[in-house]
Design a protein around this motif. Structure first.
Motif, short mmCIF file in Angstrom:
data_model
loop_
_atom_site.label_atom_id
_atom_site.label_comp_id
_atom_site.label_asym_id
_atom_site.label_seq_id
_atom_site.Cartn_x
_atom_site.Cartn_y
_atom_site.Cartn_z
N LYS A 50 0.84 -1.21 0.00
CA LYS A 50 0.00 0.00 0.00
C LYS A 50 0.87 1.25 0.00
CE LYS A 50 -3.97 -1.93 2.44
NZ LYS A 50 -4.68 -1.98 3.73
N ILE A 51 1.91 1.23 0.80
CA ILE A 51 2.81 2.40 0.86
C ILE A 51 3.47 2.61 -0.51
CG2 ILE A 51 4.92 3.32 1.90
CD1 ILE A 51 4.22 1.73 4.42
N ARG A 52 3.83 1.50 -1.15
CA ARG A 52 4.47 1.60 -2.45
C ARG A 52 3.54 2.27 -3.46
NH1 ARG A 52 6.28 -3.40 -6.34
NH2 ARG A 52 6.73 -2.13 -8.14
N LYS A 53 2.27 1.91 -3.44
CA LYS A 53 1.33 2.51 -4.39
C LYS A 53 1.19 4.01 -4.14
CE LYS A 53 -1.21 -1.69 -5.38
NZ LYS A 53 -2.28 -2.58 -4.95
N VAL A 54 1.16 4.38 -2.87
CA VAL A 54 1.08 5.81 -2.53
C VAL A 54 2.33 6.54 -3.04
CG1 VAL A 54 1.07 7.46 -0.63
CG2 VAL A 54 -0.40 5.45 -0.54
N LEU A 55 3.49 5.92 -2.82
CA LEU A 55 4.74 6.52 -3.29
C LEU A 55 4.76 6.67 -4.80
CD1 LEU A 55 7.77 4.88 -1.45
CD2 LEU A 55 7.14 7.28 -1.55
N ASP A 56 4.39 5.61 -5.50
CA ASP A 56 4.40 5.65 -6.97
C ASP A 56 3.52 6.80 -7.45
OD1 ASP A 56 6.09 3.52 -7.22
OD2 ASP A 56 4.51 2.04 -7.58
N SER A 57 2.35 6.92 -6.82
CA SER A 57 1.40 7.92 -7.25
C SER A 57 1.86 9.33 -6.87
CB SER A 57 0.04 7.62 -6.62
OG SER A 57 -0.89 8.59 -7.00
N ALA A 58 2.37 9.47 -5.65
CA ALA A 58 2.72 10.81 -5.16
C ALA A 58 4.01 11.34 -5.75
CB ALA A 58 2.85 10.76 -3.64
N LEU A 59 5.00 10.46 -5.92
CA LEU A 59 6.32 10.95 -6.35
C LEU A 59 6.51 10.90 -7.85
CD1 LEU A 59 8.61 9.43 -3.58
CD2 LEU A 59 7.68 11.72 -3.74
N ASP A 60 5.90 9.94 -8.51
CA ASP A 60 6.16 9.79 -9.95
C ASP A 60 4.90 9.86 -10.79
OD1 ASP A 60 9.03 9.39 -10.06
OD2 ASP A 60 8.63 7.60 -8.90
N GLY A 61 3.73 9.86 -10.13
CA GLY A 61 2.48 9.91 -10.88
C GLY A 61 2.20 8.65 -11.67
N THR A 62 2.81 7.53 -11.24
CA THR A 62 2.62 6.26 -11.93
C THR A 62 2.17 5.21 -10.94
OG1 THR A 62 4.94 5.76 -11.59
CG2 THR A 62 4.32 6.66 -13.73
N PRO A 63 0.88 4.92 -10.86
CA PRO A 63 0.39 3.97 -9.88
C PRO A 63 0.82 2.53 -10.13
CG PRO A 63 -1.39 4.72 -11.30
CD PRO A 63 -0.19 5.54 -11.64
#
Lengths: 132, 74
Positions: free
Chosen positions: B58-71
């Motif tokens: 879950k944290i990874r998905k948040v990171l992908d979305s927040a930092l790179d815009g790639t879920p």
């Protein structure tokens, strides 16, 4: 028959340990380097079959290592898989243009990484083309 | 690049590097435990490591979305 040698280049010892356990469990021999200088030295002395390369390294980043690799005819065909914590923007395209066979952001799924390793090894051994 | 933009860019790069490395360690060793590479787990131990891994995901998905815009993973 010699086991396939993989050079893991990462300045984080915990990452190196985790990759080592996973790769050894899949039959690979694992070598380590923790910065750009020791990575370059290991490429020359150990001539690994593949390198897993972090980009954020002391003493020159992963791009420096790839540049040195490409300049050496004896080493230029060693496949490189970039595994980094850096952002996608700028780094992915730049790494692929610098010759990386694959680019992954940490954390990467074990199955995805192992598949990319097998594919890159097959390509470097002439058993598969990059576009297959 | 303006100063605030530069500082935001540096902060994003720092967060990406530090959080992704820590998350990678949690995922790597969680999977090593689940796969029995460090010995067999009891059913209860396996359940707890799975909970840990699900939350890391879950944290990874948040990171992908927040930092790179790639879920999705690359």
């Amino acid at each position: 028959m010699d086991r396939t040698k993989i050079l893991v280049v990462d300045d984080n010892p915990t990452i190196r340990k985790g990759l080592s356990v996973r790769l050894q469990a899949n039959g690979y021999e694992v070598l380590f380097a923790e910065d750009a200088i020791s990575a370059t030295a290991a490429l020359v002395t150990e001539r690994p079959d593949l390198m897993i390369l972090d980009l954020g390294l002391p003493a020159g980043d992963g791009f420096v290592v790839m540049e040195r690799l490409q300049r050496n005819d004896r080493l230029a065909n060693i496949p490189v898989i970039v595994l980094t914590g850096r952002e996608l923007a700028c780094n992915r395209d730049r790494a692929l243009q610098a010759g990386a066979a694959a680019f992954f952001q940490k954390p990467v799924d074990d199955g995805t990484l192992l598949f990319a390793i097998r594919k890159a090894l097959d390509v470097s051994r002439g058993e598969l083309r990059f576009d297959e | 690049m303006t100063e605030p933009t530069r500082r935001t860019s540096e902060l994003t790069a720092y967060l990406s590097h530090e959080l992704r490395n820590s998350l990678a360690c949690i995922q790597q060793f969680g999977n090593i435990l689940i796969d029995g590479l460090a010995g067999e787990l009891s059913g209860e131990q396996r359940e707890y490591v799975c909970i840990m891994l699900q939350n890391a995901s879950k944290i990874r998905k948040v990171l992908d979305s927040a930092l790179d815009g790639t879920p999705d993973p690359v």
